[in-house]
Design a protein around this motif. Sequence first.
Motif, short mmCIF file in Angstrom:
data_model
loop_
_atom_site.label_atom_id
_atom_site.label_comp_id
_atom_site.label_asym_id
_atom_site.label_seq_id
_atom_site.Cartn_x
_atom_site.Cartn_y
_atom_site.Cartn_z
N LYS A 196 43.61 36.83 35.58
CA LYS A 196 43.59 36.46 34.16
C LYS A 196 42.21 35.91 33.81
O LYS A 196 41.64 35.17 34.55
CB LYS A 196 44.63 35.38 33.86
CG LYS A 196 46.06 35.83 34.14
CD LYS A 196 46.62 36.66 32.98
CE LYS A 196 48.09 36.90 33.14
NZ LYS A 196 48.48 37.71 34.27
N LEU A 212 51.39 42.36 48.29
CA LEU A 212 50.34 43.29 47.86
C LEU A 212 50.12 44.44 48.85
O LEU A 212 49.27 45.29 48.63
CB LEU A 212 49.01 42.53 47.64
CG LEU A 212 49.02 41.47 46.53
CD1 LEU A 212 47.66 40.78 46.46
CD2 LEU A 212 49.36 42.06 45.17
N GLU A 257 49.59 33.20 42.33
CA GLU A 257 48.38 33.58 41.56
C GLU A 257 47.31 32.50 41.67
O GLU A 257 46.13 32.80 41.81
CB GLU A 257 48.72 33.79 40.08
CG GLU A 257 49.22 35.18 39.77
CD GLU A 257 49.32 35.43 38.28
OE1 GLU A 257 48.45 34.97 37.52
OE2 GLU A 257 50.29 36.08 37.87
N PHE A 291 44.18 42.98 43.92
CA PHE A 291 44.57 42.19 42.75
C PHE A 291 43.59 42.42 41.60
O PHE A 291 43.97 42.56 40.45
CB PHE A 291 44.63 40.70 43.13
CG PHE A 291 45.55 39.89 42.26
CD1 PHE A 291 46.92 40.02 42.35
CD2 PHE A 291 45.04 38.98 41.33
CE1 PHE A 291 47.78 39.27 41.55
CE2 PHE A 291 45.88 38.23 40.52
CZ PHE A 291 47.25 38.38 40.64
N ARG A 292 42.29 42.51 41.98
CA ARG A 292 41.25 42.75 40.96
C ARG A 292 41.34 44.17 40.40
O ARG A 292 41.23 44.38 39.19
CB ARG A 292 39.87 42.50 41.57
CG ARG A 292 38.74 42.56 40.57
CD ARG A 292 37.47 41.97 41.10
NE ARG A 292 37.48 40.52 41.04
CZ ARG A 292 37.11 39.73 42.05
NH1 ARG A 292 36.72 40.24 43.19
NH2 ARG A 292 37.14 38.41 41.93
N GLY A 350 46.57 45.92 33.93
CA GLY A 350 46.46 44.46 33.78
C GLY A 350 45.59 44.10 32.59
O GLY A 350 45.90 43.20 31.80
N LYS A 393 43.85 46.03 40.09
CA LYS A 393 45.02 46.17 39.20
C LYS A 393 44.79 45.46 37.86
O LYS A 393 45.59 45.58 36.95
CB LYS A 393 46.26 45.54 39.89
CG LYS A 393 46.76 46.35 41.06
CD LYS A 393 47.50 47.58 40.58
CE LYS A 393 48.19 48.30 41.69
NZ LYS A 393 48.85 49.50 41.20
N GLU A 399 53.32 51.88 35.93
CA GLU A 399 52.71 50.87 36.80
C GLU A 399 53.71 49.79 37.23
O GLU A 399 54.53 49.34 36.45
CB GLU A 399 51.55 50.22 36.04
CG GLU A 399 50.69 49.35 36.88
CD GLU A 399 49.66 50.12 37.70
OE1 GLU A 399 49.01 49.48 38.52
OE2 GLU A 399 49.53 51.34 37.55
N PRO A 424 54.71 46.00 38.01
CA PRO A 424 54.24 44.74 37.44
C PRO A 424 53.58 43.87 38.53
O PRO A 424 53.77 44.12 39.72
CB PRO A 424 55.52 44.07 36.92
CG PRO A 424 56.61 44.67 37.75
CD PRO A 424 56.15 46.05 38.16
N ASN A 425 52.85 42.87 38.13
CA ASN A 425 52.23 41.93 39.07
C ASN A 425 53.35 41.23 39.86
O ASN A 425 54.19 40.56 39.27
CB ASN A 425 51.42 40.92 38.24
CG ASN A 425 50.87 39.79 39.08
OD1 ASN A 425 51.08 39.72 40.28
ND2 ASN A 425 50.16 38.89 38.45
N TRP A 435 44.86 42.20 37.46
CA TRP A 435 45.80 41.09 37.34
C TRP A 435 45.15 39.72 37.29
O TRP A 435 45.81 38.73 36.99
CB TRP A 435 46.79 41.13 38.52
CG TRP A 435 47.81 42.24 38.40
CD1 TRP A 435 48.28 42.80 37.25
CD2 TRP A 435 48.48 42.91 39.48
NE1 TRP A 435 49.20 43.79 37.55
CE2 TRP A 435 49.35 43.88 38.91
CE3 TRP A 435 48.44 42.79 40.87
CZ2 TRP A 435 50.16 44.71 39.67
CZ3 TRP A 435 49.25 43.62 41.63
CH2 TRP A 435 50.11 44.56 41.04
N ARG A 443 42.88 50.09 33.20
CA ARG A 443 43.67 49.23 34.08
C ARG A 443 44.79 48.59 33.30
O ARG A 443 44.58 48.00 32.24
CB ARG A 443 42.80 48.13 34.69
CG ARG A 443 41.81 48.67 35.68
CD ARG A 443 40.99 47.54 36.26
NE ARG A 443 39.91 48.06 37.09
CZ ARG A 443 38.88 47.33 37.45
NH1 ARG A 443 38.78 46.09 37.07
NH2 ARG A 443 37.93 47.85 38.22
#
Length: 200
Positions: free
Chosen positions: A200, A181, A144, A193-194, A86, A196, A134, A136-137, A198, A84
């Motif tokens: 943190k 998204l 976030e 989101f998970r 991220g 990817k 890929e 980016p976020n 992303w 992944r």
Amino acid sequence: MIRIVLAEDQGMLLGALGALLDLEEDMEVVGMAKNGEEVLKLVHEKNPDVCIMDIEMPVLSGLDAAELLKDHPCKVIILTTFARVGYFERATKAKVNGYLLKDSPSEELARSIRLIMEGRKVYAPELIEKAYDEEPNPLTEREEQVIKLIAEGKTTKEIAKELFITTGTVRNYVSTILDKLHVTNRIEAIKRFREKGWFK
């Protein structure tokens, strides 16, 4: 002799990995851990040359542990099934020396350890390709924060209270997040989101 600490939450894999590396004439496994907290303790106790960690472990993830070991002289290698982007970005920010995938042949791991000991960085080629391809976020820092609170199961009202904003503003953030998204609801947003990597 290259002294190694291993961290992997699957006991069988941990044992197999340890046995494989012990077969190498110039390597010795000096400690094994089942979570990120144990690995930090072992690294400080044993002072190994190399620490090899999985990412998804209980208590502290491999990436959390890598961030905490950033200033330690021990060289950190992430060994994971997850290609992944991220995760990879977070690992490179934590200055890891290697990021390898578990489906690589075992001799590849030993070779990578030797290269890393010579001062090189070794990243799985498919990750580097993915990182270039890929997207980016797309979320802002505030968006976030909102998606993290949604993932924690917080309601619109609770998110508004925590971030000192109105419920209307939270709803606006949520609809922006869904748009960005390309999903239709909160569950899908968290999942994407998970996936990817992303979070943190």
